[in-house]
Design a protein around this motif. Structure first.
Motif, mmCIF file in Angstrom:
data_model
loop_
_atom_site.group_PDB
_atom_site.id
_atom_site.type_symbol
_atom_site.label_atom_id
_atom_site.label_comp_id
_atom_site.label_asym_id
_atom_site.label_seq_id
_atom_site.Cartn_x
_atom_site.Cartn_y
_atom_site.Cartn_z
ATOM 1 N N ALA A 190 33.919 41.645 39.580
ATOM 2 C CA ALA A 190 35.207 41.807 38.913
ATOM 3 C C ALA A 190 35.874 43.052 39.463
ATOM 4 N N ALA A 191 37.072 42.898 39.985
ATOM 5 C CA ALA A 191 37.781 44.016 40.608
ATOM 6 C C ALA A 191 39.218 44.052 40.121
ATOM 7 N N ASP A 192 39.799 45.272 40.145
ATOM 8 C CA ASP A 192 41.187 45.424 39.735
ATOM 9 C C ASP A 192 42.138 44.801 40.747
ATOM 10 N N SER A 193 41.848 44.952 42.044
ATOM 11 C CA SER A 193 42.727 44.443 43.085
ATOM 12 C C SER A 193 41.921 44.256 44.361
ATOM 13 N N GLY A 194 42.593 43.668 45.361
ATOM 14 C CA GLY A 194 41.910 43.478 46.636
ATOM 15 C C GLY A 194 42.638 42.475 47.524
ATOM 16 N N TYR A 195 42.043 42.264 48.685
ATOM 17 C CA TYR A 195 42.559 41.302 49.651
ATOM 18 C C TYR A 195 41.451 40.319 50.011
ATOM 19 N N ILE A 196 41.794 39.056 50.080
ATOM 20 C CA ILE A 196 40.853 38.018 50.511
ATOM 21 C C ILE A 196 41.596 37.126 51.498
ATOM 22 N N ARG A 197 41.096 37.057 52.709
ATOM 23 C CA ARG A 197 41.758 36.241 53.723
ATOM 24 C C ARG A 197 40.734 35.746 54.725
ATOM 25 N N LEU A 198 41.131 34.762 55.502
ATOM 26 C CA LEU A 198 40.300 34.241 56.569
ATOM 27 C C LEU A 198 40.560 35.013 57.848
ATOM 28 N N SER A 199 39.543 35.116 58.690
ATOM 29 C CA SER A 199 39.724 35.734 59.996
ATOM 30 C C SER A 199 40.604 34.850 60.876
#
Length: 500
Positions: A190-199
C-alpha cells in the motif's frame, strides 16, 4: 488508337479510380467496425494496424472491383449521354460496341488481373490476416488503470489505483496484491503514490512507489499452525518485474492453412485427395456395416456365403415353427438383447468413420467453392461492365446520383444471390458449380438484354419518355372522363326527381 477512343478511355479512368477508392473505403469501414473490439486496448503500434489494414484491403479487392467497374461504367456512359457526346458519336456512324471498344479491352485486362489477384494475392493476404489477428488475440491488454477499480491483466497480481493524474500519469492511493511467489507467500503493498509502467520492449513491469508499507505473509507446509507476517515501511521502492504476453509476438503465417489461403492449383490437389478420402471413408464405414451387421443373413439384399445358405423347402416346417411369435418369453428377451447389442456395436463402429467422412466432406465442399470463386470473379467483372455500360447509355445521367442507386441495386442482387448460392454449396445442398455460378447465370441474360436495348437506342429507363407517354395518355383520357361525367350527371338528377 482513335481520338474518340482516347476521349472515352479518359472519361472512364477518372470515375473508375474514384469509385474504386470509395468502394474500398466503405468496405474497410465495415472491417474496422467488425474488429474494433480486438484492436482497442492492446497498445498496438501504427505499423501493425497499417499492415493489418493493408492485408484486409487486399482481401476486399475481389468484392470491390465488380462494384467499382459497374458504377464507373454507368457514370461514364451516363455523362457522355447527358452531354450529348454519345449522340454525336452515334451520329458519326459509331455503334455502342465500337464506342465502348477501349473500355472492353481495359475491363478485360482488369478481369485477367483480378484472377491473379484472387489466386495469388488474396491467399497470401488471408494468411497474414489470420496470423496477425491470432497474435493480437494472444497479446494481453496494455496497462490501463481506472480510478477505484482493480486491474487484473497481470497474472497472479491485482492492482488498484485510487486516482491517476492524466498529465503526469502519477498514481495515488496504490494497492497491490502480489501472489507470484512459488512457495505461496503473498505480498500486499500500500503506497501513497507511484508510477507503474511497462518497459519499452514490454518485457518488464517498472514499479516505483513512494511512502508506503509492505505486508509479507510467509507460508510453508505448516502454514495453518505456523504463519509469519512481516511489515516494512519505505519511502521509495523500485521493482523490475519480468512480464510476458504484453509484447506482440509474430507467428509463422504458413501454419494458418485452409481453403481461403490456397491458390487454384493447391485447391485442385486438395479436391482430388479429399474425394479419395471421402470415398474410402464411406466404403470403409458402410460396407462392413451392411455385410457384417445389418444384412448378414438377408440374401435378398446381399448374397449369402455358401456356409449360410439353407434349403428352405427341406426346412420349411422348422422355419415356420421357429418364428418369434411361438418362442418362450425368455427366448424372446434373449433375442431382443442380442439384437440391441448388435445395433449398439454397429452404431459405435460407424460413428468414428462417419465423423471423419463428414469433416473431409465439409473441407471438400469449401475447397470446391473457393476453386469456383476464383474463376467466377473475372467473369463477374465483365458481366457488371456489360450491365453498367448499356445502363449508362440508356439512363443518360452522370454524377453520383441515379448511377449510384442503380449500381447498388444490381450489386445487392448479385451479392444476395452469391451469398445464398455459396452457403448452399458449402452445406452440400447444391453442387459448387450451381452455387457459385448462379448469379452469373441470372445476370448474363440481363446484360445481353440491356446491351441489345442500348444498341437500338431504347428508351427503357428514359424518364422523359415515360413522362411524355403518361401525359399523352392523360390528355387522351381526360375528354372521355369529362363525357362520362356529363352522362352520369343527368341520370342522377332524374333519379332525384323520381324520388320526389
Amino acid at each position: 488508337m482513335k481520338t474518340i477512343h482516347k476521349l472515352v478511355l479518359k472519361a472512364y479512368l477518372g470515375p473508375m479510380i474514384l469509385t474504386f477508392f470509395i468502394v474500398m473505403f466503405v468496405l474497410m469501414m465495415n472491417i474496422v467496425w467488425r474488429y474494433i473490439d480486438e484492436l482497442v486496448g492492446k497498445g498496438l503500434s501504427a505499423g501493425i494496424i497499417i499492415e493489418l489494414m493493408t492485408y484486409f484491403m487486399a482481401n476486399m479487392l475481389p468484392l470491390g472491383l465488380p462494384l467499382a467497374v459497374l458504377l464507373a461504367a454507368i457514370m461514364t456512359l451516363g455523362n457522355l449521354g447527358e452531354n450529348y457526346e454519345l449522340l454525336a458519336m452515334k451520329s458519326a456512324g459509331l455503334s455502342l460496341i465500337q464506342i465502348s471498344k477501349p473500355l472492353i479491352i481495359l475491363v478485360s485486362i482488369i478481369s485477367v488481373g483480378s484472377f491473379f489477384i484472387g489466386n495469388n494475392l488474396v491467399p497470401y493476404a488471408n494468411k497474414k490476416v489470420y496470423s496477425i489477428l491470432y497474435d493480437i488475440r494472444q497479446q494481453k491488454q496494455s496497462l490501463e488503470f481506472q480510478d477505484g477499480l482493480f486491474f487484473n491483466g497481470i497474472e497472479n497480481m491485482s492492482i488498484r489505483v485510487g486516482r491517476q493524474e492524466p498529465q503526469t500519469h502519477l498514481l495515488h492511493d496504490v494497492l497491490i496484491y502480489d501472489n507470484r511467489a512459488a512457495n505461496g507467500n503473498m505480498n500486499t503493498i500500500a503506497a501513497d503514490s507511484g508510477y507503474i509502467r511497462l518497459s519499452d520492449d514490454k518485457k518488464y513491469l517498472l514499479v516505483t512507489l513512494f511512502h508506503g508499507e509492505t505486508y509479507e505473509q510467509t507460508r510453508n507446509s505448516q502454514w495453518f499452525t505456523k504463519s509469519a507476517l512481516r511489515h516494512h515501511i519505505f519511502d521509495r521502492q523500485d521493482q523490475v518485474i519480468p512480464m510476458s504476453g504484453f509484447d506482440m509476438g509474430r507467428s509463422d503465417a504458413n501454419q494458418f492453412s485452409n481453403s481461403q489461403t490456397k491458390n487454384i492449383n493447391q485447391l485442385q490437389g486438395d479436391i482430388d485427395s479429399l474425394e479419395l478420402t471421402v470415398n474410402s471413408a464411406t466404403t470403409r464405414s458402410y460396407e462392413p456395416l451392411l455385410k457384417e451387421q445389418i444384412f448378414v443373413r438377408d440374401n435378398q439384399v446381399l448374397p449369402l456365403p455358401d456356409s449360410l445358405r439353407i434349403d428352405k423347402s427341406r426346412y420349411r416346417d422348422i422355419l415356420i415353427t421357429d418364428s418369434l411369435e411361438v418362442l418362450p418369453l425368455r427366448e424372446k428377451e434373449r433375442i431382443w438383447d442380442q439384437a440391441r447389442s448388435l445395433a449398439k456395436n454397429s452404431r459405435n463402429m460407424f460413428s468414428v468413420d462417419e465423423s471423419n467422412a463428414k469433416e473431409a466432406l465439409n473441407q471438400l465442399y469449401r475447397s470446391k467453392v473457393e476453386w469456383h470463386k476464383k474463376i467466377s470473379l473475372p467473369v463477374s467483372i465483365m458481366i457488371f461492365f456489360l450491365i453498367g455500360a448499356p445502363l449508362g447509355a440508356i439512363i443518360r445521367k452522370g454524377g453520383l446520383g441515379l448511377p449510384v442507386v442503380v449500381s447498388i441495386i444490381f450489386f445487392v442482387i448479385y451479392y444476395i444471390i452469391s451469398i445464398t448460392g455459396e452457403k448452399l454449396a458449402k452445406e452440400g445442398n447444391w453442387d459448387a458449380v450451381y452455387g457459385m455460378w448462379l448469379s452469373t447465370f441470372i445476370l448474363t441474360p440481363i446484360a445481353v438484354y440491356l446491351t441489345y436495348k442500348a444498341t437500338n437506342d431504347s428508351t427503357l429507363l428514359d424518364t422523359d419518355w415515360y413522362a411524355g407517354r403518361i401525359k399523352a395518355l392523360r390528355d387522351k383520357l381526360t375528354p372521355k372522363f369529362a363525357k362520362l361525367k356529363k352522362a352520369i350527371k343527368p341520370k342522377r338528377n332524374g333519379k332525384k326527381h323520381d324520388t320526389q
